[in-house]
Design a protein around this motif. Structure first.
Motif, short mmCIF file in Angstrom:
data_model
loop_
_atom_site.label_atom_id
_atom_site.label_comp_id
_atom_site.label_asym_id
_atom_site.label_seq_id
_atom_site.Cartn_x
_atom_site.Cartn_y
_atom_site.Cartn_z
N LEU A 113 4.58 -1.49 -1.37
CA LEU A 113 5.97 -1.93 -1.52
C LEU A 113 6.76 -1.31 -0.37
CD1 LEU A 113 6.45 -1.77 -5.40
CD2 LEU A 113 6.22 -3.79 -3.92
N PRO A 114 7.92 -1.87 -0.03
CA PRO A 114 8.57 -1.42 1.21
C PRO A 114 9.09 0.02 1.17
CG PRO A 114 9.97 -2.98 0.02
CD PRO A 114 8.63 -2.99 -0.67
N GLY A 115 9.66 0.45 0.02
CA GLY A 115 10.22 1.80 -0.04
C GLY A 115 11.12 2.07 1.15
N ASP A 116 11.02 3.28 1.72
CA ASP A 116 11.83 3.53 2.92
C ASP A 116 11.00 3.43 4.21
OD1 ASP A 116 10.37 5.79 2.61
OD2 ASP A 116 12.08 7.13 2.22
N GLN A 117 9.80 2.84 4.09
CA GLN A 117 8.97 2.64 5.28
C GLN A 117 8.42 1.21 5.32
OE1 GLN A 117 6.03 5.93 5.23
NE2 GLN A 117 7.04 6.44 7.16
N PRO A 118 9.30 0.22 5.42
CA PRO A 118 8.82 -1.17 5.35
C PRO A 118 7.88 -1.57 6.48
CG PRO A 118 11.17 -1.10 5.87
CD PRO A 118 10.77 0.30 5.53
N HIS A 119 7.86 -0.78 7.55
CA HIS A 119 6.95 -1.13 8.65
C HIS A 119 5.51 -0.72 8.33
CE1 HIS A 119 8.13 3.02 9.32
NE2 HIS A 119 7.09 3.17 10.12
N VAL A 120 5.33 0.09 7.29
CA VAL A 120 3.96 0.42 6.88
C VAL A 120 3.60 -0.52 5.73
CG1 VAL A 120 2.39 2.26 6.16
CG2 VAL A 120 4.46 2.83 7.47
N GLU A 121 2.84 -1.53 6.02
CA GLU A 121 2.68 -2.61 5.05
C GLU A 121 1.46 -2.48 4.16
OE1 GLU A 121 3.01 -5.95 7.72
OE2 GLU A 121 5.19 -5.76 7.75
N THR A 122 0.48 -1.69 4.59
CA THR A 122 -0.76 -1.57 3.81
C THR A 122 -1.18 -0.11 3.77
OG1 THR A 122 -2.26 -1.73 5.69
CG2 THR A 122 -1.55 -3.81 4.69
N VAL A 123 -2.21 0.18 3.00
CA VAL A 123 -2.74 1.54 2.95
C VAL A 123 -3.87 1.73 3.97
CG1 VAL A 123 -2.14 1.79 0.51
CG2 VAL A 123 -4.44 1.00 1.14
#
Ligand SMILES: Cc1cc2nc3c(=O)[nH]c(=O)nc-3n(C[C@H](O)[C@H](O)[C@H](O)COP(=O)(O)OP(=O)(O)OC[C@H]3O[C@@H](n4cnc5c(N)ncnc54)[C@H](O)[C@@H]3O)c2cc1C
Ligand code: SF4
Ligand code: FES
Ligand code: FES
Lengths: 327, 174
Positions: A193-203
């Protein structure tokens, strides 16, 4: 497009070796990445073509399927076992993009395709996904296509894939290979989910390669389907979509799987709706209660409030169809 | 590094940034394949690669090493038109003609897919062995090719005529 070097990986070990350097990207069909490179949203200096790797669909002992990451979307949709045992997956794939694009697109690339938020594509716009910390123009802008579930003030974009919605409903898992070795995770855990790091899209770790997806045996998935609601009847992304499978025994719901598309930053497994239904009666009242439970936390943006009711009705309609079929 | 275009061997560009579409139009001077949107949304750039329809704007030329590409120039020529080209003329399947090469390549790819039994979004029974080229199937399967002039009725008629003559169903059953 910024300059880059291109090579084809001969095997997964070589791919990971080359793909783990900082500005490298894996290349599937290119239908998303080449577009993003032309817009200079993605600027890799190294492309590692992985379409020659893992391009088989294997029957697994026990009844599951293992689909290589390089398999083209069309090949998955037309596969006999997918059509008969996991029809929601065939239906989801053929509802997406166009025949030409499905002939090019790979399974790995479909999983990792990026959002179609217009501000993400627009260099003049502010977008936290493109430039972390710069703000999100969609919050107060055109957000008709955006998320109603799981969004954050930093990003309200949705994941655009149809295929992923069916895969999430069908309990698919993902096989990965990185410099630290191999691992196998549920698909529901791949996208963030985007949270405060939407540029990190996957694990995924940097350079981690998707090698395959796996579908577990699931006899009642033979009664599964996918419904996509969109602005025109073909060649458009989903406003809302629903993948579901239903198992009815003695007039009761023995088991159920539901996932939603077009509503969140990741393909959305509707676990709350499933919980409401499991073991309970079949029928419009139960289906509505399940939809309401799933959508209780849905939050509309300025232009997309209609999606909540649309999702609700689509869930009820799809379950109704499946119940009719299995009755 | 090479590939085949309309039967002739051609070398791949040194710069991997060149799309397959730009290779065809700018390097090989085959302007029949059109650049509409350059982002996958219109289908004007459709070509056949080993018989399968794809979009040449969304792919890099280097991805097609060793493959065989067919463009509209490889299908017919003045005096020896492909049956689809002839049918498009007879049925008013175009006005400006910009989308036409893509429509024709796409229709050929579509026929292949139907023979193979690939289902579409409107195929009611996913497990069917044979797919009929109904009006709904044709429109859905050709939906990746837009026509700004609205020549769709002629396009549908032209494709229907050619593949009805070829008896696509009989071939599928073989
Ligand atoms: C006009 C248009 C309409 C569309 N409509 C729809 C639609 O309605 N529904 C829908 O679902 N999709 C739609 N799409 C999107 C399409 O499905 C995706 O572009 C496609 O699935 C991406 O697959 P690819 O192999 O081409 O990926 P690529 O573009 O090659 O790659 C995408 C990303 O995945 C990464 N990647 C690729 N393979 C691997 C791997 N094995 N391991 C790790 N990373 C990898 C790449 O590095 C890149 O970041 C549409 C696209 C276009 C252009
Ligand atoms: S919704 Fe996400 S992708 Fe769209 S502008 Fe905001 S941060 Fe960017
Ligand atoms: S030019 Fe390729 S799809 Fe429009
Ligand atoms: S004939 Fe003009 S776009 Fe189709």
């Amino acid at each position: 497009m910024t300059p880059f070097t291109y090579s084809r990986a001969a095997d997964t070990a070589e791919a990971v070796r080359r793909g783990t350097i900082p500005q490298a990207r894996y290349l599937g069909g290119g239908t998303n990445l080449v577009d993003l490179m032309r817009e200079e949203i993605e600027r890799p200096d190294t492309l590692v073509d992985v379409t020659g790797l893992s391009h088989e669909i294997e029957e697994l002992p026990g009844g599951g399927l293992r689909i290589g990451a390089g398999v083209r979307n069309t090949a998955v949709a037309e596969h006999r076992s997918v059509r008969s045992r996991y029809p929601a997956l065939s239906r989801a794939i053929v509802s997406g993009a166009s025949a030409q694009i499905r002939n090019m697109a790979t399974v790995g690339g479909n999983l990792l395709q990026r959002t179609r938020c217009a501000y993400f594509y627009d260099e003049a716009g502010q977008c936290n996904k493109r430039s972390p910390g710069k703000g999100c123009d969609a919050l107060e802008g055109f957000n008709r296509n955006h998320a109603i579930l799981g969004a954050s003030p930093a990003c309200v974009a949705v994941h655009p894939s149809d295929m992923c919605v069916a895969l999430v409903a069908l309990d698919a898992s993902v096989h990965l290979r990185g410099s630290a070795g191999v691992r196998h995770i549920p698909l529901t855990e791949l996208h963030r989910l985007p949270g405060d790091q939407p540029h990190v899209e996957t694990v995924l770790d940097p350079g981690e390669l998707i090698t395959a997806i796996e579908l577990p045996p699931q006899p009642f998935a033979a009664r599964s389907t996918y419904r996509k609601v969109r602005d025109r009847s073909s060649y458009a992304f989903a406003l809302v979509s629903v993948a579901a499978a239903l198992q009815i025994e003695d007039g009761h719901i023995r088991d159920v799987r539901i996932a939603l598309g077009g509503v969140a930053h990741r393909p959305w497994r509707a676990s709350r709706a499933e919980e409401v239904l499991r073991g309970g009666p079949v029928g419009a009242i139960a289906f509505a209660a399940a939809a309401d439970a799933e959508l209780a936390d849905a939050r509309p943006l300025s232009d997309n409030g209609f999606k909540i009711e649309l999702a609700r009705r689509t869930i009820i309609a799809v379950l109704g169809n499946l119940a009719g079929e299995t009755a | 590094m090479s590939m085949t275009v309309n039967g002739a061997a051609v070398s791949l560009p040194d710069d991997p940034r060149v799309s397959l579409l730009d290779l065809l139009r700018e390097y090989l001077h085959l302007p029949g394949t059109k650049k509409g949107c350059n982002q996958g949304a219109c289908g004007a750039c459709t070509v056949l690669v080993d018989g399968e329809r794809i979009l040449s704007c969304l792919a890099l030329a280097v991805q097609f090493e060793g493959r065989s590409v067919t463009t509209i120039e490889g299908l017919g020529a003045p005096g020896s038109l492909h049956p689809l080209q002839q049918a498009f003329i007879e049925h008013d399947g175009f006005q400006c003609g910009y989308c036409t090469p893509g429509q024709i390549c796409s229709a050929i790819g579509m026929a292949q897919e139907i023979r193979r039994g690939v289902p579409s979004h409107v195929t009611a029974d996913l497990c069917t062995e044979t797919i009929s080229l109904s009006h709904d199937e044709l429109r859905e399967r050709m939906s990746g090719n837009l026509c700004r002039c609205g020549a769709h009725n002629g396009i549908v008629d032209a494709i229907t005529e050619v593949f009805a003559e070829e008896d696509i169903l009989a071939e599928a059953a073989e």
